[in-house]
Design a protein around this motif. Structure first.
Motif, short mmCIF file in Angstrom:
data_model
loop_
_atom_site.label_atom_id
_atom_site.label_comp_id
_atom_site.label_asym_id
_atom_site.label_seq_id
_atom_site.Cartn_x
_atom_site.Cartn_y
_atom_site.Cartn_z
N ARG A 1 10.72 8.25 0.67
CA ARG A 1 10.96 9.16 -0.04
C ARG A 1 9.94 10.31 0.37
NH1 ARG A 1 9.49 8.44 -6.16
NH2 ARG A 1 7.57 8.81 -5.30
N LEU A 2 10.39 11.56 0.14
CA LEU A 2 9.41 12.63 0.59
C LEU A 2 9.68 13.85 -0.32
CD1 LEU A 2 7.50 14.19 2.21
CD2 LEU A 2 9.04 14.88 3.84
N THR B 1 6.15 3.64 -2.10
CA THR B 1 6.40 2.19 -1.59
C THR B 1 5.96 1.18 -2.75
OG1 THR B 1 5.53 3.06 0.68
CG2 THR B 1 5.70 0.66 0.04
N HIS B 2 5.19 1.49 -3.72
CA HIS B 2 4.79 0.81 -4.74
C HIS B 2 6.12 0.49 -5.64
CE1 HIS B 2 0.07 1.74 -4.78
NE2 HIS B 2 0.57 0.83 -4.27
N GLU B 3 7.06 1.70 -5.77
CA GLU B 3 8.27 1.37 -6.45
C GLU B 3 9.28 0.51 -5.66
OE1 GLU B 3 9.56 5.55 -6.87
OE2 GLU B 3 8.07 5.96 -8.58
N ILE B 4 9.09 0.39 -4.35
CA ILE B 4 10.08 -0.57 -3.88
C ILE B 4 9.32 -2.06 -4.18
CG2 ILE B 4 10.64 -1.45 -1.16
CD1 ILE B 4 10.61 1.60 -0.60
N ALA B 5 8.13 -2.07 -4.08
CA ALA B 5 7.63 -3.38 -4.49
C ALA B 5 8.01 -3.61 -5.82
CB ALA B 5 5.95 -3.30 -4.29
N ALA C 1 0.90 -1.14 0.02
CA ALA C 1 0.02 -0.12 0.03
C ALA C 1 1.00 1.15 0.13
CB ALA C 1 -0.84 -0.01 1.20
N SER C 2 0.70 2.03 -0.96
CA SER C 2 1.37 3.33 -0.99
C SER C 2 0.48 4.67 -1.19
CB SER C 2 2.28 3.31 -2.33
OG SER C 2 3.20 4.32 -2.19
N ARG C 3 0.77 5.58 -0.61
CA ARG C 3 -0.21 6.92 -0.75
C ARG C 3 0.42 7.51 -1.81
NH1 ARG C 3 -1.06 9.88 4.48
NH2 ARG C 3 -2.39 8.28 4.88
N HIS C 4 1.73 7.63 -2.23
CA HIS C 4 2.24 8.64 -3.24
C HIS C 4 3.08 8.03 -4.21
CE1 HIS C 4 0.46 12.16 -1.30
NE2 HIS C 4 1.14 11.77 -0.01
N LEU D 1 4.54 -8.40 1.68
CA LEU D 1 3.48 -7.67 2.02
C LEU D 1 4.12 -6.35 2.64
CD1 LEU D 1 0.51 -6.63 2.26
CD2 LEU D 1 0.41 -8.01 4.17
N GLY D 2 3.73 -5.14 2.00
CA GLY D 2 4.46 -4.09 2.69
C GLY D 2 3.18 -3.11 2.74
N SER D 3 3.81 -1.65 3.32
CA SER D 3 3.01 -0.57 3.38
C SER D 3 3.93 0.62 3.82
CB SER D 3 2.06 -0.70 4.30
OG SER D 3 1.38 0.53 4.51
N ALA D 4 3.45 1.77 3.31
CA ALA D 4 4.19 2.96 3.49
C ALA D 4 3.64 3.35 4.97
CB ALA D 4 3.46 4.02 2.68
#
Length: 181
Positions: free
Chosen positions: A128-129, A19-23, A13-16, A60-63
């Motif tokens: 990342r910010l 985290t999807h890029e890490i996956a 799950a990623s807000r921006h 399974l991961g998340s921001a």
């Protein structure tokens, strides 16, 4: 008869998008690391509610925001807990920003999810910010907190962890569920 290639679901799950890029990077490296021993990996967003039942293993991961995983990842873990407990699972969190050392605390959800899923491991990766990807209220909070801006993701650590997972999956027999393949 040749056994089927292990199928790995990598979902986050990623807000921006960070985290999807890490996956995505984990998925690519899992497949590369498996080489001719073979495994297939699919990166699917947790927000799209993927079903882990058709996979032999799950990452399974998340921001992490304010110490917690995003709801789509938590919800996926709870909804599919029985399925996830029956296969190898690894967890990852993305969120600390700035230069190391990062705070030693794991996200609040890590202990709960570890108890629920009994994963083989949990990693925390820097995040990342990027203010241009934030909403106006998020930018205001970042400015008020004087949060460090930039991409702090450690791609070598992500790739190295993927190799560890691929090695574990290709060097040991995976539990087979009836009718899974």
């Amino acid at each position: 008869m040749t056994p089927a290639r292990p199928r790995v679901l990598v979902t986050a799950a990623s807000r921006h998008g960070s985290t999807h890029e890490i996956a995505d990077a984990l998925t690519r490296r899992l497949q590369e690391a498996a080489g001719d021993r073979g495994l297939t990996a699919a990166a699917l967003h947790a927000e799209n509610r993927p079903d882990p039942a058709g996979f032999d293993a799950v990452v399974l991961g998340s921001a992490v925001y304010h110490g917690s995983w995003l709801e789509p990842a938590r919800e996926l873990a709870h909804r599919h807990a029985a399925v996830l407990r029956a296969r190898p699972v690894w967890l990852f969190s993305s969120g600390p920003i700035g230069e190391p050392p990062y705070p030693p605390d794991e996200p609040y959800d890590a202990a709960t999810l570890t108890g629920l899923l009994a994963p083989r491991g949990h990693r925390v990766f820097p995040g990342r910010l990027e203010p241009s990807r934030l909403s106006a209220p998020e930018r205001a909070v970042v400015t008020a907190m004087r949060a460090p801006v930039g991409d702090f993701r450690d791609w070598d650590a992500v790739r190295s962890w993927a190799v560890e997972i691929a090695t574990a999956l290709t060097s040991a027999a995976l539990p087979a569920e009836e009718g899974m393949r």
